[in-house]
Write a protein that holds these residues in place. Sequence first.
Motif, PDB file in Angstrom:
ATOM      1  N   ALA A 149       0.841  -1.198   0.000  1.00  0.00           N
ATOM      2  CA  ALA A 149       0.000   0.000   0.000  1.00  0.00           C
ATOM      3  C   ALA A 149       0.870   1.239   0.000  1.00  0.00           C
ATOM      4  N   LYS A 150       0.450   2.232  -0.727  1.00  0.00           N
ATOM      5  CA  LYS A 150       1.115   3.529  -0.725  1.00  0.00           C
ATOM      6  C   LYS A 150       0.466   4.348   0.386  1.00  0.00           C
ATOM      7  N   ILE A 151       1.286   4.782   1.359  1.00  0.00           N
ATOM      8  CA  ILE A 151       0.783   5.534   2.505  1.00  0.00           C
ATOM      9  C   ILE A 151       1.483   6.883   2.542  1.00  0.00           C
ATOM     10  N   THR A 152       0.708   7.927   2.794  1.00  0.00           N
ATOM     11  CA  THR A 152       1.266   9.275   2.913  1.00  0.00           C
ATOM     12  C   THR A 152       1.211   9.697   4.375  1.00  0.00           C
ATOM     13  N   TYR A 153       2.387  10.022   4.898  1.00  0.00           N
ATOM     14  CA  TYR A 153       2.547  10.523   6.258  1.00  0.00           C
ATOM     15  C   TYR A 153       2.798  12.024   6.149  1.00  0.00           C
ATOM     16  N   ILE A 154       2.012  12.825   6.839  1.00  0.00           N
ATOM     17  CA  ILE A 154       2.168  14.271   6.760  1.00  0.00           C
ATOM     18  C   ILE A 154       2.599  14.789   8.125  1.00  0.00           C
ATOM     19  N   GLU A 155       3.790  15.377   8.145  1.00  0.00           N
ATOM     20  CA  GLU A 155       4.310  15.948   9.385  1.00  0.00           C
ATOM     21  C   GLU A 155       3.454  17.143   9.800  1.00  0.00           C
ATOM     22  N   GLU A 201       5.198  16.207   3.429  1.00  0.00           N
ATOM     23  CA  GLU A 201       4.596  14.918   3.092  1.00  0.00           C
ATOM     24  C   GLU A 201       5.659  13.895   2.738  1.00  0.00           C
ATOM     25  N   HIS A 202       5.417  12.664   3.164  1.00  0.00           N
ATOM     26  CA  HIS A 202       6.270  11.518   2.831  1.00  0.00           C
ATOM     27  C   HIS A 202       5.345  10.418   2.336  1.00  0.00           C
ATOM     28  N   THR A 203       5.458  10.048   1.079  1.00  0.00           N
ATOM     29  CA  THR A 203       4.645   8.966   0.529  1.00  0.00           C
ATOM     30  C   THR A 203       5.561   7.788   0.258  1.00  0.00           C
ATOM     31  N   VAL A 204       5.232   6.640   0.864  1.00  0.00           N
ATOM     32  CA  VAL A 204       6.071   5.454   0.747  1.00  0.00           C
ATOM     33  C   VAL A 204       5.204   4.223   0.506  1.00  0.00           C
ATOM     34  N   MET A 253       2.908   1.991  11.596  1.00  0.00           N
ATOM     35  CA  MET A 253       4.066   2.429  12.384  1.00  0.00           C
ATOM     36  C   MET A 253       5.352   1.849  11.813  1.00  0.00           C
ATOM     37  N   GLU A 254       5.356   0.570  11.477  1.00  0.00           N
ATOM     38  CA  GLU A 254       6.558  -0.056  10.915  1.00  0.00           C
ATOM     39  C   GLU A 254       6.917   0.567   9.573  1.00  0.00           C
ATOM     40  N   GLY A 255       5.911   0.946   8.801  1.00  0.00           N
ATOM     41  CA  GLY A 255       6.168   1.633   7.538  1.00  0.00           C
ATOM     42  C   GLY A 255       6.881   2.949   7.758  1.00  0.00           C
ATOM     43  N   ALA A 256       6.475   3.693   8.781  1.00  0.00           N
ATOM     44  CA  ALA A 256       7.142   4.961   9.108  1.00  0.00           C
ATOM     45  C   ALA A 256       8.560   4.707   9.599  1.00  0.00           C
ATOM     46  N   ARG A 257       8.705   3.766  10.510  1.00  0.00           N
ATOM     47  CA  ARG A 257      10.022   3.446  11.074  1.00  0.00           C
ATOM     48  C   ARG A 257      10.991   2.975   9.986  1.00  0.00           C
ATOM     49  N   ASP A 258      10.549   2.063   9.147  1.00  0.00           N
ATOM     50  CA  ASP A 258      11.421   1.478   8.124  1.00  0.00           C
ATOM     51  C   ASP A 258      11.821   2.479   7.051  1.00  0.00           C
ATOM     52  N   ASN A 259      11.050   3.566   6.924  1.00  0.00           N
ATOM     53  CA  ASN A 259      11.339   4.585   5.912  1.00  0.00           C
ATOM     54  C   ASN A 259      11.837   5.893   6.530  1.00  0.00           C
ATOM     55  N   GLY A 297       8.554  11.991  13.251  1.00  0.00           N
ATOM     56  CA  GLY A 297       7.273  12.318  13.864  1.00  0.00           C
ATOM     57  C   GLY A 297       6.549  11.148  14.484  1.00  0.00           C
ATOM     58  N   ILE A 298       6.994   9.928  14.186  1.00  0.00           N
ATOM     59  CA  ILE A 298       6.437   8.737  14.820  1.00  0.00           C
ATOM     60  C   ILE A 298       7.589   8.082  15.571  1.00  0.00           C
ATOM     61  N   GLU A 299       7.553   8.187  16.901  1.00  0.00           N
ATOM     62  CA  GLU A 299       8.669   7.711  17.717  1.00  0.00           C
ATOM     63  C   GLU A 299       8.596   6.218  18.006  1.00  0.00           C
TER      64      GLU A 299
END
Length: 107
Positions: free
Chosen positions: A2-8, A13-16, A25-31, A35-37
């Motif tokens: 899935a393509k997920i967009t994280y917006i600080e 924006e970060h789309t991964v 959460m793992e998607g944010a961590r791995d990329n 902003g997600i601790e």
Amino acid sequence: MAKITYIEHNGTEHTVDVANGLTVMEGARDNNIPGIEADCGGACACSTCHVYVDEAWVEKIPAKDAMETDMLDFAFEPDAARSRLTCQVKVTDALDGLVVHMPEKQI
């Protein structure tokens, strides 16, 4: 996948691409998304992976369970409808296009 967009909080924006079976959460961590601790590593024992789900997605993701709801009480400025702990949202093809917004800070 899935393509997920994280917006600080500042609007960056970060789309991964995140593999099915991982959590948001793992998607944010791995990329290396700031902003997600995720202090507890995904055990739903803190609220440091808190996000606000984009309004268009609130009804499309699985509902919170009681444990997540309880932990959100410790999050920074939780929103009853939009707040989620990203460690509790599993990625599937159905989440392709998901957008999440990070709070000003994690506590």
